[in-house]
Design an enzyme around this catalytic site. Structure first.
Site, PDB file in Angstrom:
ATOM      1  N   ASP A 159      13.712  27.724  13.891  1.00 41.03           N
ATOM      2  CA  ASP A 159      13.842  27.564  12.326  1.00 41.03           C
ATOM      3  C   ASP A 159      13.676  26.208  12.041  1.00 41.03           C
ATOM      4  O   ASP A 159      13.323  25.292  12.858  1.00 41.03           O
ATOM      5  CB  ASP A 159      15.065  28.242  11.861  1.00 41.03           C
ATOM      6  CG  ASP A 159      16.325  27.574  12.026  1.00 41.03           C
ATOM      7  OD1 ASP A 159      16.136  26.521  12.703  1.00 41.03           O
ATOM      8  OD2 ASP A 159      17.358  28.030  11.682  1.00 41.03           O
ATOM      9  N   HIS A 160      13.693  25.821  10.729  1.00 44.87           N
ATOM     10  CA  HIS A 160      13.772  24.446  10.214  1.00 44.87           C
ATOM     11  C   HIS A 160      14.680  23.588  10.991  1.00 44.87           C
ATOM     12  O   HIS A 160      14.266  22.287  11.081  1.00 44.87           O
ATOM     13  CB  HIS A 160      14.375  24.483   8.731  1.00 44.87           C
ATOM     14  CG  HIS A 160      15.313  25.146   8.385  1.00 44.87           C
ATOM     15  ND1 HIS A 160      15.351  26.659   8.151  1.00 44.87           N
ATOM     16  CD2 HIS A 160      16.574  24.936   8.239  1.00 44.87           C
ATOM     17  CE1 HIS A 160      16.468  26.873   8.106  1.00 44.87           C
ATOM     18  NE2 HIS A 160      17.408  25.895   7.900  1.00 44.87           N
ATOM     19  N   CYS A 184      17.835  26.861  16.883  1.00 47.83           N
ATOM     20  CA  CYS A 184      18.335  26.732  15.479  1.00 47.83           C
ATOM     21  C   CYS A 184      19.287  25.971  15.314  1.00 47.83           C
ATOM     22  O   CYS A 184      19.719  25.525  16.252  1.00 47.83           O
ATOM     23  CB  CYS A 184      18.642  28.195  14.832  1.00 47.83           C
ATOM     24  SG  CYS A 184      19.919  29.070  15.503  1.00 47.83           S
ATOM     25  N   THR A 200      22.745  26.059  15.073  1.00 49.47           N
ATOM     26  CA  THR A 200      23.733  26.631  15.981  1.00 49.47           C
ATOM     27  C   THR A 200      23.475  27.340  17.204  1.00 49.47           C
ATOM     28  O   THR A 200      24.111  27.559  18.112  1.00 49.47           O
ATOM     29  CB  THR A 200      24.978  27.477  15.242  1.00 49.47           C
ATOM     30  OG1 THR A 200      24.649  28.634  15.198  1.00 49.47           O
ATOM     31  CG2 THR A 200      25.752  26.652  14.084  1.00 49.47           C
ATOM     32  N   HIS A 258      23.215  34.073  36.520  1.00 47.27           N
ATOM     33  CA  HIS A 258      24.153  35.185  36.582  1.00 47.27           C
ATOM     34  C   HIS A 258      23.627  36.144  35.549  1.00 47.27           C
ATOM     35  O   HIS A 258      23.859  37.427  35.670  1.00 47.27           O
ATOM     36  CB  HIS A 258      25.530  34.737  35.981  1.00 47.27           C
ATOM     37  CG  HIS A 258      26.389  34.046  37.019  1.00 47.27           C
ATOM     38  ND1 HIS A 258      27.497  33.659  36.902  1.00 47.27           N
ATOM     39  CD2 HIS A 258      26.097  33.726  38.236  1.00 47.27           C
ATOM     40  CE1 HIS A 258      27.914  32.975  37.789  1.00 47.27           C
ATOM     41  NE2 HIS A 258      26.862  32.686  38.759  1.00 47.27           N
ATOM     42  N   ARG A 287      25.654  41.135  42.902  1.00 46.24           N
ATOM     43  CA  ARG A 287      26.743  41.644  41.857  1.00 46.24           C
ATOM     44  C   ARG A 287      26.083  41.571  40.395  1.00 46.24           C
ATOM     45  O   ARG A 287      26.468  42.268  39.506  1.00 46.24           O
ATOM     46  CB  ARG A 287      28.017  41.233  42.129  1.00 46.24           C
ATOM     47  CG  ARG A 287      28.392  39.747  41.648  1.00 46.24           C
ATOM     48  CD  ARG A 287      29.556  39.340  42.211  1.00 46.24           C
ATOM     49  NE  ARG A 287      30.088  38.108  41.551  1.00 46.24           N
ATOM     50  CZ  ARG A 287      29.460  36.831  42.002  1.00 46.24           C
ATOM     51  NH1 ARG A 287      29.099  36.885  43.058  1.00 46.24           N
ATOM     52  NH2 ARG A 287      29.974  35.645  41.326  1.00 46.24           N
ATOM     53  N   HIS A 288      25.530  40.371  40.344  1.00 47.25           N
ATOM     54  CA  HIS A 288      24.871  40.073  38.782  1.00 47.25           C
ATOM     55  C   HIS A 288      23.924  41.263  38.434  1.00 47.25           C
ATOM     56  O   HIS A 288      23.790  41.388  37.241  1.00 47.25           O
ATOM     57  CB  HIS A 288      24.415  38.603  38.778  1.00 47.25           C
ATOM     58  CG  HIS A 288      25.517  37.765  39.286  1.00 47.25           C
ATOM     59  ND1 HIS A 288      26.685  37.562  38.469  1.00 47.25           N
ATOM     60  CD2 HIS A 288      25.329  36.874  40.182  1.00 47.25           C
ATOM     61  CE1 HIS A 288      27.205  36.448  39.061  1.00 47.25           C
ATOM     62  NE2 HIS A 288      26.587  36.212  40.041  1.00 47.25           N
TER      63      HIS A 288
END
Length: 143
Positions: A8-9, A65, A67, A98, A132-133
């Protein structure tokens, strides 16, 4: 490797720098983001990238973006996406090792570009551990 990138911006500056770095590594890059700092709605770009990854038009994706949360939430609405939000190199390594994240999400307003570029390189260079992952990944999708 063909990588899609969206933003985004808040992620414009980092996107252009990351595209240059990725191309220097020999990657083909497809831009699904905005190219200006004018305010936009991040879901529009996240959905475009997610669809491209799901259809196999690109192998992996990177999203930016402010956050990273809005992009990650939107991307993960798609069944074929495992988007991991990373703010450190260790988190970037673990979302691949993982979770086999096929999209890396970065919080452009909360980490410096130098760290963002190291996270991207770490994520790209880290193999999925499987074992396991893999069992856990198979439990992620809603049936």
């Amino acid at each position: 490797m063909k990588i899609g990138i969206c933003n985004d911006h808040a992620g414009v500056e980092y996107k252009f720098k990351l595209i240059k770095m990725l191309r220097e590594r020999g990657c083909e890059v497809v831009n699904y983001g905005t190219d200006t700092e004018a305010s936009v709605d991040y879901p529009d770009f996240a959905h475009a990238l997610a669809t491209a990854v799901e259809k196999g038009e690109v192998e992996l994706g990177i999203a930016l973006c402010g956050t990273g949360n809005g992009m990650a939430i939107t991307l993960n609405k798609h069944q074929g996406i495992r988007a991991g939000l990373a703010w450190s190199t260790e988190v970037g390594r673990l979302v691949k090792a993982h979770n086999n994240a096929n999209v890396l999400v970065l919080p452009a307003r909360f980490i410096p570009y130098r760290l963002a570029s190291v996270i991207v390189r770490t994520w790209l260079d880290t193999p999925f551990e499987g074992g396991r992952h893999q069992r856990r990944i198979e439990k992620m999708s809603v049936k």
